[in-house]
Design a protein around this motif. Structure first.
Motif, PDB file in Angstrom:
ATOM      1  N   ASN A   1     -42.907 -19.782 -14.472  1.00  0.00           N
ATOM      2  CA  ASN A   1     -43.539 -21.082 -14.267  1.00  0.00           C
ATOM      3  C   ASN A   1     -42.556 -22.109 -13.726  1.00  0.00           C
ATOM      4  OD1 ASN A   1     -46.045 -20.225 -15.064  1.00  0.00           O
ATOM      5  ND2 ASN A   1     -46.245 -21.651 -16.768  1.00  0.00           N
ATOM      6  N   VAL A   2     -41.352 -22.127 -14.296  1.00  0.00           N
ATOM      7  CA  VAL A   2     -40.342 -23.081 -13.850  1.00  0.00           C
ATOM      8  C   VAL A   2     -39.925 -22.774 -12.413  1.00  0.00           C
ATOM      9  CG1 VAL A   2     -37.968 -23.864 -14.202  1.00  0.00           C
ATOM     10  CG2 VAL A   2     -39.516 -23.659 -16.156  1.00  0.00           C
ATOM     11  N   ALA A   3     -39.814 -21.493 -12.074  1.00  0.00           N
ATOM     12  CA  ALA A   3     -39.459 -21.123 -10.700  1.00  0.00           C
ATOM     13  C   ALA A   3     -40.534 -21.591  -9.721  1.00  0.00           C
ATOM     14  CB  ALA A   3     -39.278 -19.604 -10.598  1.00  0.00           C
ATOM     15  N   TYR A   4     -41.813 -21.408 -10.099  1.00  0.00           N
ATOM     16  CA  TYR A   4     -42.913 -21.902  -9.264  1.00  0.00           C
ATOM     17  C   TYR A   4     -42.825 -23.412  -9.104  1.00  0.00           C
ATOM     18  CZ  TYR A   4     -47.663 -23.452  -8.187  1.00  0.00           C
ATOM     19  OH  TYR A   4     -48.752 -24.084  -7.636  1.00  0.00           O
ATOM     20  N   LEU A   5     -42.589 -24.098 -10.223  1.00  0.00           N
ATOM     21  CA  LEU A   5     -42.514 -25.553 -10.199  1.00  0.00           C
ATOM     22  C   LEU A   5     -41.374 -26.025  -9.298  1.00  0.00           C
ATOM     23  CD1 LEU A   5     -43.423 -28.300 -11.394  1.00  0.00           C
ATOM     24  CD2 LEU A   5     -41.810 -27.897 -13.256  1.00  0.00           C
ATOM     25  N   ARG A   6     -40.194 -25.421  -9.465  1.00  0.00           N
ATOM     26  CA  ARG A   6     -39.055 -25.825  -8.644  1.00  0.00           C
ATOM     27  C   ARG A   6     -39.317 -25.571  -7.168  1.00  0.00           C
ATOM     28  NH1 ARG A   6     -34.474 -23.194 -12.645  1.00  0.00           N
ATOM     29  NH2 ARG A   6     -34.277 -24.984 -14.060  1.00  0.00           N
ATOM     30  N   GLY A   7     -39.990 -24.452  -6.882  1.00  0.00           N
ATOM     31  CA  GLY A   7     -40.309 -24.148  -5.484  1.00  0.00           C
ATOM     32  C   GLY A   7     -41.220 -25.196  -4.880  1.00  0.00           C
ATOM     33  N   MET A   8     -42.237 -25.624  -5.661  1.00  0.00           N
ATOM     34  CA  MET A   8     -43.164 -26.626  -5.163  1.00  0.00           C
ATOM     35  C   MET A   8     -42.493 -27.984  -4.977  1.00  0.00           C
ATOM     36  SD  MET A   8     -46.058 -25.238  -4.569  1.00  0.00           S
ATOM     37  CE  MET A   8     -47.026 -26.728  -4.353  1.00  0.00           C
ATOM     38  N   LEU A   9     -41.483 -28.256  -5.800  1.00  0.00           N
ATOM     39  CA  LEU A   9     -40.850 -29.572  -5.762  1.00  0.00           C
ATOM     40  C   LEU A   9     -39.634 -29.632  -4.838  1.00  0.00           C
ATOM     41  CD1 LEU A   9     -40.987 -30.454  -9.580  1.00  0.00           C
ATOM     42  CD2 LEU A   9     -42.533 -31.200  -7.772  1.00  0.00           C
ATOM     43  N   SER A  10     -39.248 -28.511  -4.254  1.00  0.00           N
ATOM     44  CA  SER A  10     -38.012 -28.489  -3.467  1.00  0.00           C
ATOM     45  C   SER A  10     -38.260 -28.389  -1.974  1.00  0.00           C
ATOM     46  CB  SER A  10     -37.160 -27.290  -3.898  1.00  0.00           C
ATOM     47  OG  SER A  10     -37.818 -26.068  -3.569  1.00  0.00           O
ATOM     48  N   GLN A  11     -39.458 -28.680  -1.542  1.00  0.00           N
ATOM     49  CA  GLN A  11     -39.785 -28.545  -0.125  1.00  0.00           C
ATOM     50  C   GLN A  11     -39.245 -29.744   0.657  1.00  0.00           C
ATOM     51  OE1 GLN A  11     -43.763 -27.081   0.801  1.00  0.00           O
ATOM     52  NE2 GLN A  11     -44.076 -26.621  -1.343  1.00  0.00           N
ATOM     53  N   GLN A  12     -37.932 -29.811   0.775  1.00  0.00           N
ATOM     54  CA  GLN A  12     -37.234 -30.810   1.575  1.00  0.00           C
ATOM     55  C   GLN A  12     -37.564 -32.249   1.137  1.00  0.00           C
ATOM     56  OE1 GLN A  12     -38.322 -29.914   5.595  1.00  0.00           O
ATOM     57  NE2 GLN A  12     -37.413 -27.902   5.553  1.00  0.00           N
TER      58      GLN A  12
ATOM     59  N   ASP B   1     -55.000 -23.216 -21.178  1.00  0.00           N
ATOM     60  CA  ASP B   1     -54.072 -22.110 -20.988  1.00  0.00           C
ATOM     61  C   ASP B   1     -52.846 -22.538 -20.192  1.00  0.00           C
ATOM     62  OD1 ASP B   1     -54.886 -22.279 -18.348  1.00  0.00           O
ATOM     63  OD2 ASP B   1     -56.185 -20.507 -18.440  1.00  0.00           O
ATOM     64  N   SER B   2     -51.982 -21.593 -19.901  1.00  0.00           N
ATOM     65  CA  SER B   2     -50.730 -21.912 -19.209  1.00  0.00           C
ATOM     66  C   SER B   2     -50.981 -22.431 -17.799  1.00  0.00           C
ATOM     67  CB  SER B   2     -49.817 -20.685 -19.169  1.00  0.00           C
ATOM     68  OG  SER B   2     -50.415 -19.635 -18.437  1.00  0.00           O
ATOM     69  N   GLY B   3     -52.079 -21.992 -17.155  1.00  0.00           N
ATOM     70  CA  GLY B   3     -52.388 -22.490 -15.821  1.00  0.00           C
ATOM     71  C   GLY B   3     -52.653 -23.986 -15.826  1.00  0.00           C
ATOM     72  N   VAL B   4     -53.323 -24.474 -16.867  1.00  0.00           N
ATOM     73  CA  VAL B   4     -53.581 -25.909 -16.994  1.00  0.00           C
ATOM     74  C   VAL B   4     -52.258 -26.655 -17.156  1.00  0.00           C
ATOM     75  CG1 VAL B   4     -54.641 -27.676 -18.454  1.00  0.00           C
ATOM     76  CG2 VAL B   4     -55.900 -25.575 -17.932  1.00  0.00           C
ATOM     77  N   ARG B   5     -51.382 -26.146 -18.016  1.00  0.00           N
ATOM     78  CA  ARG B   5     -50.088 -26.809 -18.230  1.00  0.00           C
ATOM     79  C   ARG B   5     -49.227 -26.748 -16.965  1.00  0.00           C
ATOM     80  NH1 ARG B   5     -51.134 -24.503 -23.214  1.00  0.00           N
ATOM     81  NH2 ARG B   5     -50.034 -22.577 -22.706  1.00  0.00           N
ATOM     82  N   GLN B   6     -49.333 -25.658 -16.211  1.00  0.00           N
ATOM     83  CA  GLN B   6     -48.575 -25.554 -14.966  1.00  0.00           C
ATOM     84  C   GLN B   6     -49.021 -26.626 -13.980  1.00  0.00           C
ATOM     85  OE1 GLN B   6     -47.440 -21.624 -13.353  1.00  0.00           O
ATOM     86  NE2 GLN B   6     -48.704 -22.165 -11.609  1.00  0.00           N
ATOM     87  N   ASN B   7     -50.333 -26.876 -13.908  1.00  0.00           N
ATOM     88  CA  ASN B   7     -50.833 -27.938 -13.036  1.00  0.00           C
ATOM     89  C   ASN B   7     -50.337 -29.306 -13.490  1.00  0.00           C
ATOM     90  OD1 ASN B   7     -52.208 -26.014 -11.563  1.00  0.00           O
ATOM     91  ND2 ASN B   7     -54.191 -26.427 -12.495  1.00  0.00           N
ATOM     92  N   LEU B   8     -50.339 -29.537 -14.825  1.00  0.00           N
ATOM     93  CA  LEU B   8     -49.813 -30.797 -15.348  1.00  0.00           C
ATOM     94  C   LEU B   8     -48.335 -30.941 -15.010  1.00  0.00           C
ATOM     95  CD1 LEU B   8     -49.889 -33.381 -17.052  1.00  0.00           C
ATOM     96  CD2 LEU B   8     -49.604 -31.952 -19.103  1.00  0.00           C
ATOM     97  N   ALA B   9     -47.577 -29.870 -15.172  1.00  0.00           N
ATOM     98  CA  ALA B   9     -46.152 -29.914 -14.859  1.00  0.00           C
ATOM     99  C   ALA B   9     -45.926 -30.288 -13.397  1.00  0.00           C
ATOM    100  CB  ALA B   9     -45.502 -28.564 -15.162  1.00  0.00           C
ATOM    101  N   LEU B  10     -46.766 -29.763 -12.514  1.00  0.00           N
ATOM    102  CA  LEU B  10     -46.636 -30.078 -11.094  1.00  0.00           C
ATOM    103  C   LEU B  10     -46.889 -31.559 -10.840  1.00  0.00           C
ATOM    104  CD1 LEU B  10     -46.237 -29.082  -8.200  1.00  0.00           C
ATOM    105  CD2 LEU B  10     -48.677 -28.514  -8.136  1.00  0.00           C
ATOM    106  N   ALA B  11     -47.936 -32.118 -11.448  1.00  0.00           N
ATOM    107  CA  ALA B  11     -48.249 -33.535 -11.257  1.00  0.00           C
ATOM    108  C   ALA B  11     -47.135 -34.424 -11.792  1.00  0.00           C
ATOM    109  CB  ALA B  11     -49.576 -33.875 -11.940  1.00  0.00           C
ATOM    110  N   VAL B  12     -46.574 -34.051 -12.948  1.00  0.00           N
ATOM    111  CA  VAL B  12     -45.475 -34.832 -13.526  1.00  0.00           C
ATOM    112  C   VAL B  12     -44.222 -34.719 -12.655  1.00  0.00           C
ATOM    113  CG1 VAL B  12     -43.900 -34.986 -15.507  1.00  0.00           C
ATOM    114  CG2 VAL B  12     -46.371 -34.713 -15.880  1.00  0.00           C
TER     115      VAL B  12
END
Length: 278
Positions: free
Chosen positions: A249-260, A213-224
């Motif tokens: 999903n993209v907003a979540y991803l950007r938030g996780m990747l933008s922590q300084q 599901d999308s949750g699995v792909r969201q986790n993959l996106a985070l790792a990538v």
């Protein structure tokens, strides 16, 4: 219990940010699959006829109101209680979800699926040790349930007991090979210990399985994305979703990747572990 692992600040934030995703994926099949389950599938409330997993934030808010009204009319109905707790967790109201599940568990104290959902609610509310005990009560040696093993693994990961967690995921995979939710949890376990290449391997395998599901792909996106491949991560986060869901999903991803740029700083300071690929 082993001494808790002392993690850098960013990893503590990362663990907190991914905890709900990790735990939700752990036993998500209990609420979405249409096949008979050893724990019994959660039937939809009469008030809601479609899966909660594919809903946007606006739709989830509407479902919460609808299911909440059904729960108020009949708080002892098992399926309505389970679904109400689920939607409350999905909208971030973890304390209320736990309160609902406490009531459901009182009415159904020996129901394995109820105990599993109760353990999920405890974990989402931060009661990890209690959640382990509840999941343990739901599991039986003569009829081991892979969903409960995966749920236990997700909780152990939140306690920093990664090797124990991975042992549980592998036991679950022995029973249910290539199950995407378990592979995703295993990948997230490696992500939380900064082994990004191994995490991506498991998460990519999870995303390629039928039923991912999308949750699995969201986790993959985070790792990538944490490896610096941001365009690829965004493409994964947008895959097979409605525009609203993709943007969320993209907003979540950007938030996780933008922590300084903390991940890059952490990797620079901790090269041996960051470069570990097992």
């Amino acid at each position: 219990m082993s001494a808790p692992e002392i993690r850098p600040a960013f990893l503590r934030q990362l663990s907190k940010g991914t905890a709900i995703v990790l735990i939700a994926v752990a036993v998500s099949a209990c609420s979405t699959t249409r096949k008979p389950l050893t724990t019994g599938s959660i039937a939809s409330s009469p008030a809601v006829t479609r899966s909660l997993d594919g809903m946007s934030a606006t739709e989830l808010a509407g479902a919460e109101r609808t299911i909440g009204a059904a729960y108020e009319k009949n708080p002892k109905d098992r399926n309505t209680g389970l679904q109400y707790a689920n939607v409350l967790r999905m909208t971030g109201r973890n304390d209320q979800a736990l309160a609902v599940m406490q009531q459901v568990a009182i009415n159904y104290p020996t129901d394995r699926e109820v105990l599993a959902a109760y353990g999920k609610a405890q974990a989402a509310a931060g009661q990890f040790e209690q959640a382990l005990q509840t999941i343990g009560r739901a599991q039986t040696p003569d009829r081991p349930d892979w969903r409960l093993m995966s749920a236990e693994g997700a909780i152990l990961d939140q306690l920093g007991r990664s090797q124990e967690a991975r042992d549980q995921y592998r036991k679950a995979l022995d029973i249910q090979p290539n199950e995407p939710s378990v592979l995703s949890n295993l990948g997230m376990s490696y992500l939380l210990t900064k082994d990004l290449k191994t995490a991506e391997t498991y998460l990519r395998s999870a995303a390629e399985q039928p039923g991912a599901d999308s949750g699995v792909r969201q986790n993959l996106a985070l790792a990538v994305g944490l490896q610096g491949r941001f365009a690829e991560a965004e493409a994964i986060a947008r895959k097979e979703l409605s525009p609203d869901q993709a943007e969320a999903n993209v907003a979540y991803l950007r938030g996780m990747l933008s922590q300084q740029n903390s991940w890059q700083k952490l990797a620079a300071k901790d090269t041996p572990e960051a470069g570990n690929t097992n």
